[in-house]
Enzyme design. Structure first.
Site, mmCIF file in Angstrom:
data_model
loop_
_atom_site.group_PDB
_atom_site.id
_atom_site.type_symbol
_atom_site.label_atom_id
_atom_site.label_comp_id
_atom_site.label_asym_id
_atom_site.label_seq_id
_atom_site.Cartn_x
_atom_site.Cartn_y
_atom_site.Cartn_z
ATOM 1 N N TRP A 102 -3.683 -9.313 -5.153
ATOM 2 C CA TRP A 102 -2.613 -8.494 -5.741
ATOM 3 C C TRP A 102 -1.226 -8.964 -5.323
ATOM 4 O O TRP A 102 -0.309 -9.057 -6.140
ATOM 5 C CB TRP A 102 -2.816 -7.038 -5.363
ATOM 6 N N GLU A 143 -4.572 -11.306 -10.505
ATOM 7 C CA GLU A 143 -4.394 -9.889 -10.829
ATOM 8 C C GLU A 143 -3.053 -9.676 -11.541
ATOM 9 O O GLU A 143 -2.068 -9.399 -10.877
ATOM 10 C CB GLU A 143 -4.499 -9.058 -9.560
ATOM 11 N N ASP A 216 -11.057 1.581 -7.895
ATOM 12 C CA ASP A 216 -9.678 1.797 -8.357
ATOM 13 C C ASP A 216 -9.640 2.181 -9.835
ATOM 14 O O ASP A 216 -8.710 1.823 -10.564
ATOM 15 C CB ASP A 216 -8.802 0.567 -8.100
#
Length: 468
Positions: A102, A143, A216
């Site tokens: 991320w 990501e 998530d």
């Protein structure tokens, strides 16, 4: 060709489908080394038999978009070398480098895709880097393509990058198949994100497996912010769940063996507007962790300390309420049930983020309880124990063989004092081996008994986790 010969390819496929083991892909966050002493996990303290693939997270991409690197702090701690030491215990362990994450975002990836030359150079340099550091493969964790500053064309270009990886890996000269590098992609499995970011049909042909992030699904980033579990196993509504997403990926035509189901070893928290909030209630934002996720090794402390654990019937996952904080997480039961889903549907295996978030110190009971629950759920406990016990004996046998060589060496040199010293050491090692074998025979009997019962039985859902 006779009848039996014609059956051979079919029988091989049957074996691969039903008899080969499952993947147990464990991400290891390099920053885990720098947590407080109780929660820090050194590579050498990882049980080498828990995972089939140990994935270092993360490598990064330099500003030119052509080379992989890791922060100097990881190099200074010799993390790669320390991970490689685990192979002395389990030579079948695969070490993989995950690139991205991320924090890296999309800019560096877009630089890689800027030209065909960049992609070619990046792939070739990546393979050199993997070989230099004795990795067995690479995991691409962008990501996410077409998001966070990435252009729509990057969806197609990412496919091209993967095709180049596959080509370069296939033409690389290696002594045998065992030396071939593996290629995986970590993805958001939701229908919208995966369709927007990836050309699934083309990518599938060129990778060994997907690591599907089955977590998530919800969080403090949603608008409106509502209390929901981030990794539900099942759901009676249209909300995403592990079960439904796994079905969707199979229906897309992805071979089952290429699907690894991701399990979070962390919880997602909310700060609620009122105590005793429940699913669907409004939340004010993330809880005490600030949104980074709470390791299960922390959550088990709360439960052992008396915080009541609850179970969501429709979602088949647990949660706790601690004052104005609501935390959804996975416990040994839900993890085992997710692993059983993989086993019953003959999927490729399990992926976990991250092994350093498990209770690796054993503060709440046995060490690595979530990983052990996965092994039980996959039906691989007998194999795991067999490998573990054999490795323990082999370590002692290596010392015995070394002592025997030293006796021979000192005897040839006429050094009777050292030869006698080594003989005493050899006898001590043999006595130690006998004691270990006696202890292992009891352990093995218990393993066989447990296997005969279908594995370690699960208690009722009212029984608090980490108390059984």
């Amino acid at each position: 060709m006779d009848f039996y010969s014609s059956l051979l390819p079919f029988l091989i496929l049957i074996y691969l489908e039903f008899c080969s083991g499952f993947n147990r892909v464990c991400y290891y966050n390099g920053w885990a080394l720098y947590r407080d002493s109780e929660h820090a996990l050194k590579p050498e303290n990882i049980d080498a038999f828990l995972c089939t693939h140990l994935v270092f997270a993360f490598g990064a991409i330099d500003e030119t978009g052509t080379r992989i690197y890791v922060p100097e702090v990881f190099e200074d701690m010799h993390l790669f070398e320390r991970m490689n030491e685990l192979r002395h215990r389990n030579e079948d362990l695969n070490l993989v480098l995950s690139v991205g994450g991320w924090d890296m975002g999309s800019e560096a990836w877009s630089e890689v895709l800027a030209s065909k030359d960049n992609m070619q150079t990046f792939v070739k340099e990546a393979i050199v880097y993997l070989r230099l550091h004795d990795f067995d493969g690479i995991d691409l964790d962008w990501e996410y393509p077409t998001f966070r500053g990435s252009k729509p064309i990057d969806r197609e270009k990412f496919t091209q990058l993967i095709e180049i990886f596959r080509h370069e890996m296939d033409i690389e000269e290696t002594p045998d198949d065992k030396w071939d590098l593996c290629l995986s992609v970590a993805v958001d499995p939701s229908e919208y994100m995966s369709s927007s970011s990836y050309e699934i049909d083309k990518i599938t042909k060129n990778i060994d497996f997907y690591n599907l992030k089955m977590y998530d699904f919800h969080g403090h980033w949603n608008d409106p912010v509502l209390v929901k579990h981030h990794s539900a196993l099942t759901s009676s509504s249209s909300l995403p769940s592990v079960n439904e997403l796994a079905k969707m990926w199979v229906q897309r035509g992805v071979p089952k063996r290429k699907i690894n189901i991701g399990i979070p070893f962390f919880g997602r928290s909310y700060r609620t507007a009122q105590p005793n909030a429940t699913i669907g209630d409004p939340a004010l934002g993330p809880g005490s962790d600030g949104g980074i996720g709470i390791p299960v090794s922390n959550i088990c402390h709360l439960i052992r300390g008396g915080t009541k654990e609850h179970y969501l019937k429709e979602e088949n996952v647990p949660f706790i309420v601690n004052g104005d904080e609501w935390v959804g997480f996975d416990n040994p039961r839900s993890v085992r049930e997710k692993a059983a889903l993989v086993r019953n549907n003959r999927l490729g295996g399990i992926m976990v983020w991250a092994i350093d978030m498990d209770d690796h110190s054993g503060w709440c009971g046995e060490k690595f309880p979530l990983m052990m629950s996965i092994i039980h759920g996959l039906g691989e406990y007998v194999d795991y124990m067999s490998d573990t016990l054999e490795a323990e004996r082999e370590m002692i046998n290596k010392k015995i063989r070394k002592a025997a060589r030293e006796i021979s060496y000192y005897s040839d040199k006429g050094n009777s004092t050292m030869a006698k010293k080594m003989e005493d050491k050899l006898n001590q090692l043999k006595d130690h081996l006998s004691a270990v074998q006696a202890h292992q025979s009891v352990q093995w009997a218990n393993v066989q008994y447990s296997a005969g019962l279908g594995g370690k039985p699960l208690p009722s859902k009212d029984t608090p986790s980490w108390s059984w």
